[in-house]
Design a protein around this motif. Structure first.
Motif, PDB file in Angstrom:
ATOM      1  N   ARG A 105       0.842  -0.996  -0.067  1.00 14.49           N
ATOM      2  CA  ARG A 105       0.349  -0.003   0.015  1.00 14.49           C
ATOM      3  C   ARG A 105       0.782   1.264   0.167  1.00 14.49           C
ATOM      4  NH1 ARG A 105      -5.490  -0.920  -0.167  1.00 14.49           N
ATOM      5  NH2 ARG A 105      -5.970  -2.940   0.593  1.00 14.49           N
ATOM      6  N   ASP A 106       0.222   2.408  -0.578  1.00 15.33           N
ATOM      7  CA  ASP A 106       1.021   3.637  -0.660  1.00 15.33           C
ATOM      8  C   ASP A 106       0.880   4.186   0.775  1.00 15.33           C
ATOM      9  OD1 ASP A 106       2.326   5.812  -1.916  1.00 15.33           O
ATOM     10  OD2 ASP A 106       0.343   6.835  -1.675  1.00 15.33           O
ATOM     11  N   THR A 109      -1.896   7.517   0.330  1.00 13.02           N
ATOM     12  CA  THR A 109      -3.103   7.265  -0.255  1.00 13.02           C
ATOM     13  C   THR A 109      -3.967   6.149   0.337  1.00 13.02           C
ATOM     14  OG1 THR A 109      -2.314   6.254  -2.122  1.00 13.02           O
ATOM     15  CG2 THR A 109      -2.350   8.710  -2.449  1.00 13.02           C
ATOM     16  N   LEU A 111      -3.596   3.505  -1.101  1.00 12.79           N
ATOM     17  CA  LEU A 111      -4.083   2.647  -2.426  1.00 12.79           C
ATOM     18  C   LEU A 111      -2.872   1.691  -2.589  1.00 12.79           C
ATOM     19  CD1 LEU A 111      -4.995   5.597  -4.711  1.00 12.79           C
ATOM     20  CD2 LEU A 111      -6.555   4.128  -3.209  1.00 12.79           C
ATOM     21  N   LEU A 112      -3.385   0.421  -3.231  1.00 12.48           N
ATOM     22  CA  LEU A 112      -2.453  -0.650  -3.886  1.00 12.48           C
ATOM     23  C   LEU A 112      -1.275   0.007  -4.484  1.00 12.48           C
ATOM     24  CD1 LEU A 112      -4.952  -3.414  -4.272  1.00 12.48           C
ATOM     25  CD2 LEU A 112      -3.498  -3.050  -2.217  1.00 12.48           C
ATOM     26  N   ASN A 113      -0.076  -0.393  -4.547  1.00 15.26           N
ATOM     27  CA  ASN A 113       0.963  -0.101  -5.290  1.00 15.26           C
ATOM     28  C   ASN A 113       1.457  -0.880  -6.362  1.00 15.26           C
ATOM     29  OD1 ASN A 113       2.252  -1.914  -3.919  1.00 15.26           O
ATOM     30  ND2 ASN A 113       3.452  -0.729  -2.585  1.00 15.26           N
TER      31      ASN A 113
END
Length: 164
Positions: A105-106, A109, A111-113
């Protein structure tokens, strides 16, 4: 004279029998005394053997008690070490979950990286045979969006969050 001689002989015989009986009784007394001494020695040896056996039983009891205590201490130590290992395994599992989250994860954010994307694509590729046989599973798609000069848009955006 014959009578005196017979009397002397009978007295001599009596004395001889008396001496013999006395000697016999003395010998019997000595024999009985030696038998008693032997019996006393045998009884003393039996007493010594019994006292050694009693000491051995006492030592065996002490050894059994010590062995029980050592076994108990070992069992308690193993139980404590087992608990410690379980706790360490639980902490390791939690840390691994955190590391997995951090690696996929980032941080900004959430979000998935790219790594998460690559892992999913490997999994999806392995599922290719299953998708071919399963018409319900929808196909997969990847959309990449590249915005030129995004910093300029971000700096002038009305939704910009002010940071303190």
């Amino acid at each position: 004279a014959l009578k005196a001689m017979q009397e002397q002989r009978s007295l001599t015989a009596e004395l001889f029998h008396a001496n013999r009986d006395r000697a016999l009784s003395e010998m019997k007394a000595k024999f009985d005394a030696s038998q008693r001494e032997k019996q006393i020695e045998v009884l003393e040896q039996k007493n010594q053997v019994q006292s050694v056996e009693i000491k051995n039983k006492g030592l065996q009891r002490i050894v059994a008690i010590l062995a029980t205590l050592v076994a108990g201490a070992v069992a308690v130590t193993i139980a404590l070490l087992y608990r410690k290992v379980q706790e360490s395994n639980r902490e390791l599992h939690e840390t691994n979950l955190k590391l997995e989250q951090q690696s996929t994860r980032d941080p900004l954010t959430g979000l998935l990286n790219r790594r998460a994307f690559q892992d999913m694509m490997k999994f999806r590729t392995q599922m290719a045979e299953r998708r071919a046989t399963d018409p319900i599973t929808p196909p997969h798609a990847l959309v990449l969006l590249d915005i030129d000069h995004f910093k300029l848009i971000n700096d002038t955006s009305p939704f910009k969050v002010l940071s303190n």
